[in-house]
Design a protein around this motif. Structure first.
Motif, mmCIF file in Angstrom:
data_model
loop_
_atom_site.group_PDB
_atom_site.id
_atom_site.type_symbol
_atom_site.label_atom_id
_atom_site.label_comp_id
_atom_site.label_asym_id
_atom_site.label_seq_id
_atom_site.Cartn_x
_atom_site.Cartn_y
_atom_site.Cartn_z
ATOM 1 N N LEU A 55 22.867 -5.022 5.258
ATOM 2 C CA LEU A 55 22.004 -5.790 6.148
ATOM 3 C C LEU A 55 20.780 -4.971 6.527
ATOM 4 O O LEU A 55 20.883 -3.774 6.799
ATOM 5 C CB LEU A 55 22.758 -6.179 7.426
ATOM 6 C CG LEU A 55 24.073 -6.945 7.270
ATOM 7 C CD1 LEU A 55 24.627 -7.300 8.642
ATOM 8 C CD2 LEU A 55 23.895 -8.194 6.431
ATOM 9 N N ALA A 56 19.616 -5.613 6.559
ATOM 10 C CA ALA A 56 18.375 -4.941 6.944
ATOM 11 C C ALA A 56 17.408 -5.980 7.482
ATOM 12 O O ALA A 56 17.565 -7.182 7.242
ATOM 13 C CB ALA A 56 17.756 -4.212 5.753
ATOM 14 N N ALA A 77 18.344 -9.408 3.760
ATOM 15 C CA ALA A 77 17.130 -8.915 4.415
ATOM 16 C C ALA A 77 16.573 -10.045 5.274
ATOM 17 O O ALA A 77 16.170 -11.090 4.750
ATOM 18 C CB ALA A 77 16.102 -8.470 3.387
ATOM 19 N N TYR A 78 16.539 -9.835 6.567
ATOM 20 C CA TYR A 78 16.095 -10.864 7.518
ATOM 21 C C TYR A 78 14.708 -11.396 7.154
ATOM 22 O O TYR A 78 14.498 -12.603 7.045
ATOM 23 C CB TYR A 78 16.120 -10.257 8.915
ATOM 24 C CG TYR A 78 15.464 -11.080 9.991
ATOM 25 C CD1 TYR A 78 16.105 -12.180 10.547
ATOM 26 C CD2 TYR A 78 14.209 -10.724 10.488
ATOM 27 C CE1 TYR A 78 15.503 -12.925 11.556
ATOM 28 C CE2 TYR A 78 13.610 -11.455 11.503
ATOM 29 C CZ TYR A 78 14.264 -12.557 12.026
ATOM 30 O OH TYR A 78 13.663 -13.295 13.020
ATOM 31 N N PRO A 112 17.554 -14.932 5.587
ATOM 32 C CA PRO A 112 17.775 -16.066 6.491
ATOM 33 C C PRO A 112 16.623 -16.326 7.466
ATOM 34 O O PRO A 112 16.413 -17.444 7.902
ATOM 35 C CB PRO A 112 19.034 -15.648 7.257
ATOM 36 C CG PRO A 112 18.933 -14.151 7.324
ATOM 37 C CD PRO A 112 18.255 -13.720 6.038
ATOM 38 N N HIS A 113 15.902 -15.309 7.878
ATOM 39 C CA HIS A 113 14.732 -15.341 8.752
ATOM 40 C C HIS A 113 14.871 -16.318 9.915
ATOM 41 O O HIS A 113 15.737 -16.140 10.765
ATOM 42 C CB HIS A 113 13.460 -15.607 7.937
ATOM 43 C CG HIS A 113 12.225 -15.100 8.629
ATOM 44 N ND1 HIS A 113 10.954 -15.561 8.341
ATOM 45 C CD2 HIS A 113 12.064 -14.182 9.610
ATOM 46 C CE1 HIS A 113 10.066 -14.936 9.101
ATOM 47 N NE2 HIS A 113 10.718 -14.091 9.893
ATOM 48 N N SER A 300 12.294 -6.177 18.084
ATOM 49 C CA SER A 300 12.918 -7.274 18.816
ATOM 50 C C SER A 300 13.998 -7.957 17.983
ATOM 51 O O SER A 300 14.660 -8.875 18.459
ATOM 52 C CB SER A 300 11.859 -8.314 19.223
ATOM 53 O OG SER A 300 11.312 -8.952 18.071
ATOM 54 N N GLU A 301 14.189 -7.507 16.747
ATOM 55 C CA GLU A 301 15.098 -8.168 15.811
ATOM 56 C C GLU A 301 16.220 -7.260 15.314
ATOM 57 O O GLU A 301 17.347 -7.697 15.096
ATOM 58 C CB GLU A 301 14.304 -8.665 14.591
ATOM 59 C CG GLU A 301 13.154 -9.573 14.948
ATOM 60 C CD GLU A 301 12.113 -9.703 13.829
ATOM 61 O OE1 GLU A 301 11.385 -10.710 13.827
ATOM 62 O OE2 GLU A 301 12.024 -8.794 12.974
ATOM 63 N N ARG A 302 15.900 -5.987 15.111
ATOM 64 C CA ARG A 302 16.798 -5.103 14.366
ATOM 65 C C ARG A 302 18.153 -4.904 15.038
ATOM 66 O O ARG A 302 19.190 -4.823 14.386
ATOM 67 C CB ARG A 302 16.101 -3.758 14.130
ATOM 68 C CG ARG A 302 16.861 -2.795 13.248
ATOM 69 C CD ARG A 302 15.983 -1.683 12.750
ATOM 70 N NE ARG A 302 15.071 -2.187 11.707
ATOM 71 C CZ ARG A 302 13.797 -2.492 11.925
ATOM 72 N NH1 ARG A 302 13.276 -2.326 13.124
ATOM 73 N NH2 ARG A 302 13.050 -2.952 10.945
ATOM 74 N N GLY A 303 18.161 -4.796 16.369
ATOM 75 C CA GLY A 303 19.422 -4.572 17.064
ATOM 76 C C GLY A 303 20.422 -5.689 16.852
ATOM 77 O O GLY A 303 21.633 -5.467 16.867
ATOM 78 N N TYR A 304 19.919 -6.914 16.633
ATOM 79 C CA TYR A 304 20.821 -8.065 16.482
ATOM 80 C C TYR A 304 21.721 -7.928 15.266
ATOM 81 O O TYR A 304 22.898 -8.301 15.314
ATOM 82 C CB TYR A 304 20.000 -9.349 16.373
ATOM 83 C CG TYR A 304 20.837 -10.568 16.025
ATOM 84 C CD1 TYR A 304 21.530 -11.253 17.013
ATOM 85 C CD2 TYR A 304 20.942 -11.023 14.714
ATOM 86 C CE1 TYR A 304 22.314 -12.355 16.707
ATOM 87 C CE2 TYR A 304 21.721 -12.122 14.397
ATOM 88 C CZ TYR A 304 22.402 -12.788 15.390
ATOM 89 O OH TYR A 304 23.179 -13.871 15.081
ATOM 90 N N ILE A 305 21.190 -7.393 14.170
ATOM 91 C CA ILE A 305 22.005 -7.381 12.955
ATOM 92 C C ILE A 305 23.203 -6.449 13.099
ATOM 93 O O ILE A 305 24.245 -6.673 12.480
ATOM 94 C CB ILE A 305 21.171 -7.032 11.692
ATOM 95 C CG1 ILE A 305 20.590 -5.626 11.758
ATOM 96 C CG2 ILE A 305 20.074 -8.066 11.482
ATOM 97 C CD1 ILE A 305 19.842 -5.240 10.485
ATOM 98 N N ARG A 306 23.068 -5.404 13.947
ATOM 99 C CA ARG A 306 24.217 -4.532 14.180
ATOM 100 C C ARG A 306 25.097 -5.046 15.320
ATOM 101 O O ARG A 306 26.320 -4.949 15.257
ATOM 102 C CB ARG A 306 23.750 -3.101 14.487
ATOM 103 C CG ARG A 306 24.878 -2.079 14.514
ATOM 104 C CD ARG A 306 24.361 -0.664 14.720
ATOM 105 N NE ARG A 306 23.541 -0.207 13.621
ATOM 106 C CZ ARG A 306 24.023 0.373 12.514
ATOM 107 N NH1 ARG A 306 25.324 0.522 12.372
ATOM 108 N NH2 ARG A 306 23.201 0.784 11.568
#
Length: 377
Positions: A55-56, A77-78, A112-113, A300-306
């Motif tokens: 995931l990235a 990849a978001y 998925p964006h 504002s996005e990266r923390g969500y994937i973890r």
């Protein structure tokens, strides 16, 4: 062998199906976005990848290198690495080069964006949890202090980046969460919600309304903890006001570039919490009495994937892959009993389905292009 080259690997198919269930592509903003399976690497059983996903937020050269080294089956990849039409795919363009290399190594790419932005329980709702302080209190705050790296500058440290691995896991039962209500700013049209999908609350942006107005400084602390942004938080406040004295009743949240979502209409929230907003848009918001916190887009996005996506995809993919492989193994057994020689009885392909492992990891190489150099004095 030719029959196996007509699609991606069985495990990658399970990854795509899982992502589509968790983040339906129908919820993405198709007016500009490009979501879905953007690179389908042909399945080559003699050189199969691991049953793993990386995931990235951004598919950079470093993330591609990481996926190739790990021998992942797919990268989620978001941000879509293919956003507009391509007239050629060459090695001269760094993004296209990454795609060609991944295809060469049998690694597919799914993006998925905005489906992640709009889905209930997705990235926008995660930002709501961040700003309202919905944290697991067992997480140690000492892990969130920045480590300043050596730098040749006498005045500034080396750039620091948000440490997403330190982001606290969101706890839905947290007793410290500030009482509030939340709503969707721009709900998705009912026709865009897939049949059977629990789509209540789907749409762009979220609005949090606190039962009682909260100190801005407390919300800033929540945001710093939630996104792992230790070095500093970019903030715009109305002139003549003090951060210590501002109280916030309403917060508008939008991951990524949020001005098109948050600045519509005659009234705007007290606090606009997003990843990116232009100079003039921030000026206009503060002139109207609002505060803006803009985190350099992907922070504002990266923390969500973890904090959220990794767990959700691990659970859904494990369930789906177990179902898919049991169905395939049973079909192979039935074919063998009947003396058939279908392509599915290939021993290498059978080995693929006998592998029950599922791994969903978050890239260690992925980061926002902007870091912050801290003044040593």
């Amino acid at each position: 062998m030719a029959a196996t080259m007509t699609s991606c690997s069985p495990f990658t198919k399970a990854v795509v199906s899982s992502m589509r269930k968790l983040y339906p592509e129908e919820l993405a903003d198709k007016s500009f976005d490009n979501t879905g399976l953007l690179l389908e690497a042909p399945f080559e059983p003699t050189r199969r990848q691991n049953n793993s996903v990386l995931l990235a937020i951004d598919l950079t050269t470093a993330v591609a290198d990481e996926a190739i080294k790990r021998r992942d089956s797919a990268v989620v990849a978001y941000h879509p690495i293919i956003f507009r039409g391509l007239k050629s795919i060459t090695l001269n363009d760094t993004q296209q080069r990454s795609l060609l290399r991944l295809a060469q190594h049998g690694i597919s790419v799914y993006s998925p964006h905005t489906a992640v932005d709009t889905v209930p329980g997705g990235m926008a709702d995660w930002l709501c949890d961040v700003v309202t302080g919905n944290f697991d209190s067992s997480q140690s705050e000492t892990t969130m202090k920045p480590t300043l790296q050596p730098c040749s500058s006498n005045l500034y440290s080396a750039p620091t980046y948000p440490q997403s691995h330190s982001v606290p896991q969101i706890s839905s039962t947290s007793s410290t969460q500030i009482p509030h209500s939340r709503s969707t700013i721009h709900p998705s049209p009912p026709a865009s919600i897939p049949e059977g999908f629990e789509g209540a609350g789907a749409g762009a942006g979220r609005l949090v309304t606190f039962t009682e107005a909260q100190p801005l400084t407390q919300l800033i602390d929540h945001i710093g903890r939630g996104v792992g942004l230790q070095a500093g938080i970019p903030i715009a406040i109305p002139q003549g006001q003090s951060v210590d004295h501002i109280r916030i009743r309403t917060v508008g949240m939008c991951p990524g570039s949020g001005s098109g979502v948050l600045l519509r209409g005659d009234s705007i929230p007290d606090l606009l919490f997003t990843g990116e907003m232009s100079h003039h848009e921030a000026l206009a918001a503060t002139e109207r009495g609002s505060v803006v916190i803009s985190l350099a887009h992907s922070n504002s996005e990266r923390g969500y994937i973890r904090a959220v996506m990794q767990r959700k995809l691990q659970e859904e993919l494990s369930r789906r892959w177990e179902s898919d492989r049991q169905t395939a193994l049973k079909a192979m057994q039935d074919s063998a009993k009947q003396g058939g020689a279908a392509p599915s009885t290939d021993p290498v392909e059978e080995e693929v389905y006998r592998d029950a492992s599922v791994e969903v990891s978050v890239s260690e190489a992925d980061r926002d292009p902007y870091g912050i150099m801290i003044w040593r004095s």
